[in-house]
Design a protein around this motif. Structure first.
Motif, PDB file in Angstrom:
ATOM      1  N   SER A 364       0.853  -1.197   0.000  1.00 37.04           N
ATOM      2  CA  SER A 364       0.000   0.000   0.000  1.00 37.04           C
ATOM      3  C   SER A 364       0.887   1.244   0.000  1.00 37.04           C
ATOM      4  N   THR A 365       0.680   2.117  -0.996  1.00 36.17           N
ATOM      5  CA  THR A 365       1.611   3.236  -1.203  1.00 36.17           C
ATOM      6  C   THR A 365       0.860   4.548  -1.311  1.00 36.17           C
ATOM      7  N   THR A 366       1.349   5.608  -0.649  1.00 36.21           N
ATOM      8  CA  THR A 366       0.851   6.979  -0.773  1.00 36.21           C
ATOM      9  C   THR A 366       1.990   7.881  -1.233  1.00 36.21           C
ATOM     10  N   PHE A 367       1.611   9.019  -1.937  1.00 35.29           N
ATOM     11  CA  PHE A 367       2.614   9.938  -2.497  1.00 35.29           C
ATOM     12  C   PHE A 367       2.395  11.351  -1.982  1.00 35.29           C
ATOM     13  N   TYR A 368       3.493  12.118  -1.924  1.00 41.68           N
ATOM     14  CA  TYR A 368       3.399  13.566  -1.717  1.00 41.68           C
ATOM     15  C   TYR A 368       4.724  14.205  -2.191  1.00 41.68           C
ATOM     16  N   TRP A 369       4.615  15.537  -2.525  1.00 34.41           N
ATOM     17  CA  TRP A 369       5.777  16.303  -3.011  1.00 34.41           C
ATOM     18  C   TRP A 369       6.180  17.350  -1.967  1.00 34.41           C
ATOM     19  N   THR A 370       7.486  17.529  -1.826  1.00 33.40           N
ATOM     20  CA  THR A 370       8.024  18.578  -0.957  1.00 33.40           C
ATOM     21  C   THR A 370       9.142  19.316  -1.708  1.00 33.40           C
ATOM     22  N   LYS A 371       9.520  20.490  -1.148  1.00 34.51           N
ATOM     23  CA  LYS A 371      10.630  21.271  -1.709  1.00 34.51           C
ATOM     24  C   LYS A 371      11.702  21.424  -0.640  1.00 34.51           C
ATOM     25  N   GLU A 372      12.937  21.087  -0.996  1.00 37.55           N
ATOM     26  CA  GLU A 372      13.985  20.976   0.010  1.00 37.55           C
ATOM     27  C   GLU A 372      14.271  22.299   0.711  1.00 37.55           C
ATOM     28  N   ASP A 373      14.227  23.430   0.001  1.00 37.80           N
ATOM     29  CA  ASP A 373      14.556  24.708   0.622  1.00 37.80           C
ATOM     30  C   ASP A 373      13.326  25.458   1.106  1.00 37.80           C
ATOM     31  N   ASN A 374      12.177  24.771   1.143  1.00 32.83           N
ATOM     32  CA  ASN A 374      10.929  25.406   1.587  1.00 32.83           C
ATOM     33  C   ASN A 374      10.117  24.409   2.405  1.00 32.83           C
ATOM     34  N   PRO A 375      10.341  24.374   3.722  1.00 30.36           N
ATOM     35  CA  PRO A 375       9.642  23.381   4.569  1.00 30.36           C
ATOM     36  C   PRO A 375       8.113  23.496   4.509  1.00 30.36           C
ATOM     37  N   GLY A 376       7.594  24.654   4.141  1.00 34.13           N
ATOM     38  CA  GLY A 376       6.138  24.815   4.117  1.00 34.13           C
ATOM     39  C   GLY A 376       5.492  24.325   2.835  1.00 34.13           C
ATOM     40  N   PHE A 377       6.305  23.906   1.855  1.00 35.21           N
ATOM     41  CA  PHE A 377       5.727  23.460   0.579  1.00 35.21           C
ATOM     42  C   PHE A 377       5.396  21.974   0.653  1.00 35.21           C
ATOM     43  N   ARG A 378       4.157  21.622   0.287  1.00 33.75           N
ATOM     44  CA  ARG A 378       3.746  20.208   0.196  1.00 33.75           C
ATOM     45  C   ARG A 378       2.544  20.107  -0.723  1.00 33.75           C
ATOM     46  N   GLN A 379       2.641  19.167  -1.693  1.00 30.10           N
ATOM     47  CA  GLN A 379       1.527  18.823  -2.577  1.00 30.10           C
ATOM     48  C   GLN A 379       1.281  17.329  -2.468  1.00 30.10           C
ATOM     49  N   ASN A 380       0.057  16.910  -2.022  1.00 31.40           N
ATOM     50  CA  ASN A 380      -0.282  15.490  -1.929  1.00 31.40           C
ATOM     51  C   ASN A 380      -0.634  14.946  -3.301  1.00 31.40           C
ATOM     52  N   GLY A 381      -0.343  13.653  -3.490  1.00 34.41           N
ATOM     53  CA  GLY A 381      -0.607  13.018  -4.767  1.00 34.41           C
ATOM     54  C   GLY A 381       0.674  12.808  -5.554  1.00 34.41           C
ATOM     55  N   SER A 382       0.553  12.041  -6.627  1.00 32.07           N
ATOM     56  CA  SER A 382       1.730  11.675  -7.412  1.00 32.07           C
ATOM     57  C   SER A 382       2.121  12.722  -8.434  1.00 32.07           C
ATOM     58  N   THR A 383       1.267  13.755  -8.702  1.00 38.35           N
ATOM     59  CA  THR A 383       1.540  14.748  -9.744  1.00 38.35           C
ATOM     60  C   THR A 383       1.878  16.096  -9.122  1.00 38.35           C
ATOM     61  N   LEU A 384       2.997  16.701  -9.580  1.00 33.19           N
ATOM     62  CA  LEU A 384       3.410  18.051  -9.181  1.00 33.19           C
ATOM     63  C   LEU A 384       2.978  19.017 -10.271  1.00 33.19           C
ATOM     64  N   HIS A 385       2.201  20.094  -9.893  1.00 35.51           N
ATOM     65  CA  HIS A 385       1.687  21.065 -10.867  1.00 35.51           C
ATOM     66  C   HIS A 385       1.988  22.480 -10.372  1.00 35.51           C
ATOM     67  N   ILE A 386       2.786  23.233 -11.175  1.00 32.09           N
ATOM     68  CA  ILE A 386       3.096  24.632 -10.848  1.00 32.09           C
ATOM     69  C   ILE A 386       2.834  25.463 -12.100  1.00 32.09           C
ATOM     70  N   PRO A 387       1.721  26.229 -12.160  1.00 30.70           N
ATOM     71  CA  PRO A 387       1.439  27.090 -13.331  1.00 30.70           C
ATOM     72  C   PRO A 387       2.233  28.392 -13.236  1.00 30.70           C
ATOM     73  N   ASN A 388       2.533  29.013 -14.413  1.00 30.42           N
ATOM     74  CA  ASN A 388       3.228  30.315 -14.495  1.00 30.42           C
ATOM     75  C   ASN A 388       4.452  30.334 -13.574  1.00 30.42           C
ATOM     76  N   ILE A 389       5.342  29.424 -13.788  1.00 31.84           N
ATOM     77  CA  ILE A 389       6.481  29.252 -12.881  1.00 31.84           C
ATOM     78  C   ILE A 389       7.429  30.444 -12.971  1.00 31.84           C
ATOM     79  N   GLN A 390       7.972  30.858 -11.815  1.00 28.13           N
ATOM     80  CA  GLN A 390       8.922  31.959 -11.723  1.00 28.13           C
ATOM     81  C   GLN A 390      10.276  31.442 -11.218  1.00 28.13           C
ATOM     82  N   ARG A 391      11.308  32.328 -11.355  1.00 25.23           N
ATOM     83  CA  ARG A 391      12.668  31.892 -10.984  1.00 25.23           C
ATOM     84  C   ARG A 391      12.786  31.486  -9.520  1.00 25.23           C
ATOM     85  N   ALA A 392      11.934  32.063  -8.673  1.00 28.03           N
ATOM     86  CA  ALA A 392      11.984  31.700  -7.256  1.00 28.03           C
ATOM     87  C   ALA A 392      11.551  30.258  -7.031  1.00 28.03           C
TER      88      ALA A 392
END
Length: 857
Positions: A364-392
């Motif tokens: 039984s497997t669950t997924f989530y996304w994190t960002k190494e330099d941003n502890p507050g970033f988390r997206q649940n699920g297997s797909t990462l979606h970032i619209p209008n991406i900026q350099r930051a």
């Protein structure tokens, strides 16, 4: 080298050995010196007085004597001739040297404060043959429990002794004696634990049987001695019993996959105590990790299995002590995520990435996304979606898959994914930078871009430096100079968007630096004085024109013009030239960083200086002539290369315009004959006269072997002609000029037409010019009356002509030179007359100017 006994009494020898053993400090009675046969040895004895009588005795016989502390006497009859002895004495030391040591030279050497045997003994040294030593060795470095161990004693029979026997001691207690008696090996044991044997007349053994090799023998002290004299003995040696280390028990290790396994193996040390560890894996013969700690970072499921820790110590080169313990490792593992590739995306677009994984245990497997330099970033699920991406949003993202272990912990596995947002460069803006002269300085500008930009530094259109893929662009000037004050241009590009550029302004604080430090200015009474120099400096320099004595010159008009921020032109002008105007002036320019002086030498216009560094390279039918131009005397100068043939006396003239002072000039003289010696001279001429260099001879290259006869004949004839030319000195006569300004003035006045309709000021100007010219004439005429220091070396010839002692050499010298487009001169017919000839026969020449013929003298 070995000490020898000096007496026959064994008891006395034993005491002497114990008293003298290996003592080397001053004040001791002696020490032992071991010497090889045939070698040399020197013995130094320290005296207790600078003067007085001292004697060195050998085996109770006098050997060396000193009465005054300066000289010695040797009793050579007391010794054989096979050895060479030498004695010396100083204020503090008396020495004896043996040059070729023999066995018979062994014994006691002693220093006494008198000649008689009853005199006081100050010091003694025992000299012993090196091979005569007692040595005790064990059968191995370490003894093993329940294994036999043998001590071997190697001995020698001292001088004047015959007994062949030794004693063995344990902890300074006699264990037994062994030796030869009537050629039989006999022993007397004081301890039944040990056995004895004779290996030879000089080698004996003591053996500890296997049943007696117990912990009782650990650390015991052993030695062997000569039975007659205990001063002959071996060094003390200690027996060490070997035993292996003991490894402590190890328990099973349960660990989650991806973590670091670290288990330390411990053991009780054996003997020797130095212990080494290594780990092996039962199901993997190739696995081995040295050290007491088993460290498996980021452990994986394939690392499960049984591991063994082994501890060992080395008894000797061939035998080791070992012990080991085993340990089970159980790896629990999570799901496995498939590798994620880097995402390069242009700023402003949308990012969409899906994470996939192979199930772990449990599945039984669950997924989530994190960002190494941003502890507050988390997206649940297997797909990462970032619209209008900026350099930051650039950085490392991590997809994590989890499963839950039955023990209450979670199994997790993650893969990083780099998101790289691309954008065009931006160059940091800064104000101008100021640096001091002679400093090392680096211009830097930060470039914000992704990917990193290629940067190029320019000075105008000149490329100075190119850097690839840099975050900071830099340009280093190792030693800044005034000329480094510039507006540099930095251009950056990275393939994203547009190429950008920025101006980088640099100013160098520097002392004034003129473009020329020595100015020679040739003027006349009508030309006025006017000159300028360009000075680079920052800040703007102060300047002053001074006379040679250091006082300020206020007669000349001085101005300064700013060409650039650090570039200035100083102009000096004086309309009227007086006799006092000639001389040396100092133009001093200074600012807070230093001062520089320009030396200005104002002289009268004159003929040019001699051309210098004349070089001639002859070819078959021509020659290359090269020279360096000198000062032109204040007027435009031209050059003429004069070529004189040593074969038929003909001369050639090649003209060349001046290309500037101190410049290399080259011309080619053609139409020469092979295998002929020619003389070459370079003449410089302006409106005031000419100067000719010394002539240089050069022989043209031989053309062919077939023309050898003609060349020889021509050379003989040419030599005769050359001798004739040398005698008559037909070329190059110095001219002295007399400046008669009255004639010039009259001519000038004739040329001036006065318009009666003009204002009176015009007439006043003419009158002033006449007065100025008259003043000019006066000091020029005065100068002509002074001796001419540059008189030609041919002046004596002209003086002789004036006194009628010789016929005049020249009737007429036509100086006109007609130059064609290539600088060649037309031929002139110049009649010559000498004492040997009364006929005025024309000689074909190309006449240009009087030339220097001193080479013909």
């Amino acid at each position: 080298m070995v000490y020898l006994n000096i007496g026959r009494n064994p008891y006395f020898d034993s005491l002497l050995w114990l008293f003298f053993i290996v003592l080397t400090t001053e004040g001791c009675l002696g020490y032992t010196v071991y010497c090889e046969v045939g070698a040399g040895v020197c013995l130094d004895f320290f005296k207790n007085n600078s003067f007085g009588t001292y004697a060195i005795r050998v085996r109770d016989l006098p050997f060396c004597l000193s009465f005054d502390g300066q000289s010695t006497y040797i009793f050579s009859n007391n010794f054989g001739n096979e050895s060479s002895f030498n004695c010396s004495v100083s204020k503090t030391i008396m020495s004896v040297c043996i040059g070729n040591f023999q066995s018979k030279d062994a014994g006691i050497y002693s220093l006494h404060d008198g000649l008689t045997p009853s005199s006081n003994l100050l010091k003694s040294i025992r000299v012993v043959k090196a091979s005569q030593q007692f040595n005790m060795t064990g059968s191995s470095e370490f003894a093993s429990l329940r294994q036999a161990y043998t001590w071997t004693c190697s001995m020698f029979v001292p001088t004047e002794q015959t007994v062949k026997a030794v004693k063995f001691y344990r902890n300074n207690i006699l264990c037994g004696l062994i030796g030869y008696l009537n050629n039989d090996c006999v022993n007397q044991s004081a301890n039944p634990r040990y056995t004895y044997a004779c290996l030879s007349d000089y080698v004996y053994t003591l053996t500890i049987p296997a049943e007696n090799m117990t912990e009782y023998e650990q650390g015991s002290l052993w030695r062997c001695e000569y039975v007659v004299n205990s001063s002959y003995r071996s060094s003390d040696v200690i027996i060490k019993i070997a035993r292996p280390p003991t490894v402590h028990m190890l328990s099973q290790e349960d660990i989650l996959e991806g973590r670091d396994l670290s288990v330390t193996c411990k053991a009780t040390p054996g003997n020797p105590s130095s212990t080494t560890f290594y780990w092996t894996k039962v199901d993997n013969p190739g696995f081995r990790k040295n050290g007491s700690t088993l460290h498996l970072p980021n452990i994986q499921r394939i690392s499960s299995g049984t591991y063994r820790c082994t501890a060992e110590n080395n008894y000797n080169k061939e035998e080791k002590g070992t012990d080991s313990q085993s340990m089970d490792v159980n790896v629990l593992y999570p799901p496995t995520i498939k590798t994620l590739s880097q995402q390069d995306i242009v700023e402003g677009k949308a990012l969409l990435v899906t994470c996939q994984a192979v199930s772990g245990n449990p599945n039984s497997t669950t997924f989530y996304w994190t960002k190494e330099d941003n502890p507050g970033f988390r997206q649940n699920g297997s797909t990462l979606h970032i619209p209008n991406i900026q350099r930051a949003s650039s950085g490392t993202y991590r997809c994590t898959a989890e499963n839950n272990y039955s023990i209450g912990e979670k199994g997790t596995h993650s893969q990083p994914m780099i998101v790289n947002v691309l954008y065009q460069p931006t160059i940091e803006r800064r104000s101008l930078q100021v640096v001091n002269e002679s400093e090392k300085f680096t211009i830097t500008r930060y470039i914000v871009s992704n990917p990193l930009s290629d940067a190029s530094w320019y000075n105008g259109t000149q490329l100075l430096k190119t850097q690839t893929t840099v975050k900071t662009a830099s340009y280093t000037i190792e030693n800044t100079m005034c000329t480094d004050t510039k507006n540099y241009t930095l251009v950056a590009s990275n393939g994203i968007g547009n190429t950008v550029s920025a101006r980088v302004e640099l100013i160098v604080n520097c002392k004034p630096t003129p473009d020329i430090t020595n100015i020679t200015l040739a003027v006349s009474c009508t030309t006025g004085i006017e000159f300028s120099t360009t000075i680079i400096a920052y800040p703007e320099p102060q300047y002053e024109l001074q006379y040679e004595n250091g006082t300020r010159n206020d007669q000349m008009i001085t101005t300064i013009t700013e060409n650039k921020v650090n570039n200035f032109t100083v102009r000096i002008r004086q309309d009227a030239v007086e006799k006092s105007s000639f001389g040396v002036y100092y133009l001093r320019a200074s600012n807070m960083f230093g001062e520089k002086t320009v030396i200005v030498n104002v002289i009268k216009q004159r003929k040019p200086d001699l051309p210098r560094n004349i070089k001639v390279t002859c070819k078959v039918t021509g020659a290359i002539v090269q020279w360096i131009s000198s000062f032109n005397g204040g007027g435009t100068q031209n050059f003429t290369v004069i070529t004189l043939s040593g074969h038929d006396g003909t001369s050639l003239y090649n003209g060349l315009n001046d290309m500037g002072e101190n410049e290399i000039h080259v011309t080619y003289v053609s139409n020469l004959q092979p295998s002929v010696t020619y003389w070459f001279s370079v003449s410089a001429k302006n409106r005031y006269g000419s100067s000719s260099s010394k002539a240089i001879s050069c022989t043209t290259v031989k053309e062919t072997a077939s023309s050898l006869t003609a060349v020889v004949a021509g050379s003989v004839g040419g030599s005769l002609v050359l001798v004739t030319i040398i005698l008559i000195v037909v070329f190059f006569v110095h001219r002295r000029y007399t400046c008669i300004f009255k004639i010039a003035l009259e001519k000038r006045n004739i040329d001036i037409k006065v318009d009666p309709n003009k204002e009176t000021s015009n007439y006043t100007t003419i009158k002033e010019q006449q007065q100025q010219t008259e003043r000019c004439v006066s000091w020029n005429m005065y100068d002509e009356l002074a001796p001419n220091e540059n008189a030609s070396q041919y002046e004596d010839i002209l003086k002789k002509d004036n006194h009628g002692k010789n016929e005049k050499l020249y009737e007429k010298l036509q100086k006109s030179v007609y130059n064609d487009g290539e600088g060649k001169a037309m031929e002139k017919m110049i009649p010559l007359k000498s004492k040997e000839s009364s006929d005025d026969k024309p000689v074909t020449q190309k006449a240009e100017e009087y030339a220097d013929t001193s080479f013909m003298k």
